[in-house]
Structures are given as C-alpha cells and as structure tokens.
Design a protein around this motif. Sequence first.
Motif, short mmCIF file in Angstrom:
data_model
loop_
_atom_site.label_atom_id
_atom_site.label_comp_id
_atom_site.label_asym_id
_atom_site.label_seq_id
_atom_site.Cartn_x
_atom_site.Cartn_y
_atom_site.Cartn_z
N VAL A 197 0.81 -1.21 0.00
CA VAL A 197 0.00 0.00 0.00
C VAL A 197 0.85 1.27 0.00
O VAL A 197 0.58 2.22 -0.74
N ILE A 198 1.88 1.31 0.83
CA ILE A 198 2.61 2.56 1.05
C ILE A 198 3.55 2.83 -0.13
O ILE A 198 4.13 1.91 -0.71
N ASP A 199 3.68 4.11 -0.47
CA ASP A 199 4.49 4.50 -1.62
C ASP A 199 5.19 5.82 -1.30
O ASP A 199 4.78 6.56 -0.39
N GLN A 200 6.26 6.10 -2.04
CA GLN A 200 6.99 7.36 -1.90
C GLN A 200 6.72 8.27 -3.08
O GLN A 200 6.59 7.80 -4.22
N ARG A 201 6.66 9.56 -2.82
CA ARG A 201 6.56 10.53 -3.91
C ARG A 201 7.95 10.78 -4.48
O ARG A 201 8.92 10.92 -3.74
N LYS A 202 8.01 10.85 -5.78
CA LYS A 202 9.30 10.99 -6.44
C LYS A 202 9.96 12.32 -6.14
O LYS A 202 11.19 12.42 -6.12
N ASP A 203 9.15 13.36 -5.88
CA ASP A 203 9.76 14.68 -5.71
C ASP A 203 10.43 14.85 -4.35
O ASP A 203 11.41 15.58 -4.22
N ASP A 204 9.88 14.19 -3.29
CA ASP A 204 10.48 14.39 -1.97
C ASP A 204 10.87 13.10 -1.26
O ASP A 204 11.52 13.13 -0.21
N GLY A 205 10.49 11.94 -1.79
CA GLY A 205 10.90 10.66 -1.22
C GLY A 205 10.16 10.24 0.03
O GLY A 205 10.40 9.15 0.56
N ARG A 206 9.22 11.07 0.51
CA ARG A 206 8.51 10.72 1.74
C ARG A 206 7.38 9.73 1.46
O ARG A 206 6.88 9.63 0.34
N ALA A 207 6.98 9.01 2.50
CA ALA A 207 5.92 8.00 2.38
C ALA A 207 4.55 8.65 2.57
O ALA A 207 4.38 9.53 3.42
N TRP A 208 3.58 8.16 1.79
CA TRP A 208 2.22 8.68 1.85
C TRP A 208 1.23 7.54 1.69
O TRP A 208 1.47 6.59 0.95
N LYS A 209 0.09 7.65 2.38
CA LYS A 209 -0.97 6.66 2.24
C LYS A 209 -2.24 7.21 2.89
O LYS A 209 -2.24 8.30 3.48
N CYS A 210 -3.31 6.44 2.81
CA CYS A 210 -4.59 6.80 3.44
C CYS A 210 -4.42 7.02 4.94
O CYS A 210 -3.76 6.25 5.63
N THR A 211 -5.04 8.07 5.44
CA THR A 211 -5.07 8.34 6.88
C THR A 211 -6.42 8.01 7.49
O THR A 211 -6.64 8.25 8.68
N LEU A 212 -7.33 7.46 6.68
CA LEU A 212 -8.73 7.28 7.06
C LEU A 212 -9.31 8.62 7.52
O LEU A 212 -10.15 8.68 8.42
#
Length: 328
Positions: A197-212
């Motif tokens: 599920v979890i993925d990184q944004r190419k521009d900043d490398g940080r992880a992002w996903k649903c927070t509900l």
Amino acid sequence: MPDPNSLYGPLDPAPDAGWSSAPPRMGFFTDTSVCIGCKACEVACKEWNGVPGSGLDLLGMSYDNTGALTANSWRHVAFIEQPRPAGSPSVAARMAVGGPTDVLGAPVAAGSGDGGAGTQFLGMPGAQPPGRGSGAEDRTDFRWLMMSDVCKHCTHAACLDVCPTGSLFRTEFGTVVVQEDICNGCGYCISACPYGVIDQRKDDGRAWKCTLCYDRLGAGMTPACAQACPTESIQYGPLDELRERAATRVATLRGRGVPEARLYGHDPNDGVGGDGAFFLLLDEPEVYGLPPDPIVTTRDLPAMWKRAGLAALAMAAATVAAFVGGSS
C-alpha cells in the motif's frame, strides 16, 4: 514456519498503543457487490486531503486511469473484466429487473442499506455499466468486478515496527497514520507492508498513504471517500458493527445464489490480526490483486533479535576465553 498468531494474536490496537481512553475502533467495510466504478471516492480523497493528481493513463487495456494505490492515489478503484461464472446473472438479466438493483441483479428496497432506491445504475432506465455501449447489455460472456482498494490499517502493522523516526503512529481510532513532516524517506515501511500500500513521492521521497481522514474523524465526520460513495459500497463506522453488517450481507448474497461471496480482512485471527479496512469480494483475493494469506512481515523479528543476542554473547565468551587462555 511459526504460527503468526503465536506472536501476533488478536488485540485492540489503540489501547495497546497507549491510548487509555480510546473510542471504539473505527474502520471501513467495502462491499464490492454494489461498487459501480464511479471513482467518486478517489476524487473525494484527493480533494479533501490535497493529494496531487495522478494524471491520465488508461493503461492500454482498461478504463482504470490510476492502476494501483500510490503516494498520489490513496483510494484506487480496480476495474476487472472476466468471463462470467456459470450461473451468475447476465447483464441482460440484471437490466431486465424492474426497480433498483445491486450489481448482481438482485432487487434493492429503498432504505434497506443496500444502497437505496435510485442509487444503483443498473436500476435506472437506459443506464449502462462502464464501458458498455449500445447492444452490450445483451452480452452474457463476461462480468465486471470493481473494488475500491485502500490502506488496510492492520491490527498488527509491520510499517509501525520498522519506522525509525516515529513518523508512523497508531491513532486513538485504531488507524495508522504517516506524519509526513517527520518522515525521513527511508522506505522501510514500503517493503514492510504486506499489501504493497505505502508508496513514496518521487519529488520528496517521503511516504504517503490513506489516513482514514484522521482530521475528519477527530471532528466526528465521516471519511471523505465514504461520504462521497453514491451506493454505500464504502461504509464507515465502529469495526465490530461493520463486521456484523458484513456477515449479514454475505449471508444475503449467498441466499440469492451467489456462493462466491466472501469476506476478506475481517478475521481477527488471520496473519495480520484482522484489518481496519476489510472487503466483501465476489472472487478469490488474487483476482483483485490482494494477497490470499497476508502475514505480518516483521513477525520473525523478536526471534531474530534473540538469536543475534545469543550469537553476540557466544562470540564475546569465545573472545574472553581465547584472551584468558592466551595470557596464561
């Protein structure tokens, strides 16, 4: 292979994380049998959370323009076209049913909790499912399966185990949230997630996903995706209530001649201790891109650390013995 539940049994994750007066655990029940593939959930998620656009990519062989859960797609509606199983309602049979129906062609009573009158596209005069043009309603050789996928907010979340900065944390509602302001982009959580599920944004490398929609929950509001769903395919509420509702729905569908209806991620005794977001499926999990037997990827860490500690002690003892023996 050790039994995952010998290390990770059922628990209430918020109190286990230290929330002394936690409210009931909240979550999602996604009923794929009434998903119409409208992608309203994807749009609502992006708008509320300020998630960047995913661009337009029809993927060559699908009407799905997002393709998977990513750092820029926290909800993803999968479009699956497959040969129609023998005995399941054909498109023509579904379209012939008078009044509102679900996607299996079964009548839906207004206010029944199955979507309500006027919300199912198969019950509207002249309506067509996605991708079906003139005359396609007479086809009987295929069916569409659609599912709005999302982070599972696992009971035993491996992403929490491996995060070195505390960026990932367990909320009082039992959900798992990434604090992007302290994420260092290490990517450990990405490889730890059993669902990818979890993925990184190419521009900043940080992880992002649903927070509900953690901010909405704190204000007593429904998550944006569930609020926007026109068929009540995505249902939000206390997890125990959703599990009871889901079991009733499965029994109803099987009573209507849909034996393949099943729940996924609802069992507190499964390999991840149950999910905070679970699903009613109409085929095997693999058809939807879900692992059939997910496990906590960090389940062997305690034993590994124990073995490493014992090995270190043995090496230290051997070194001391060699030093003492050499000096005497």
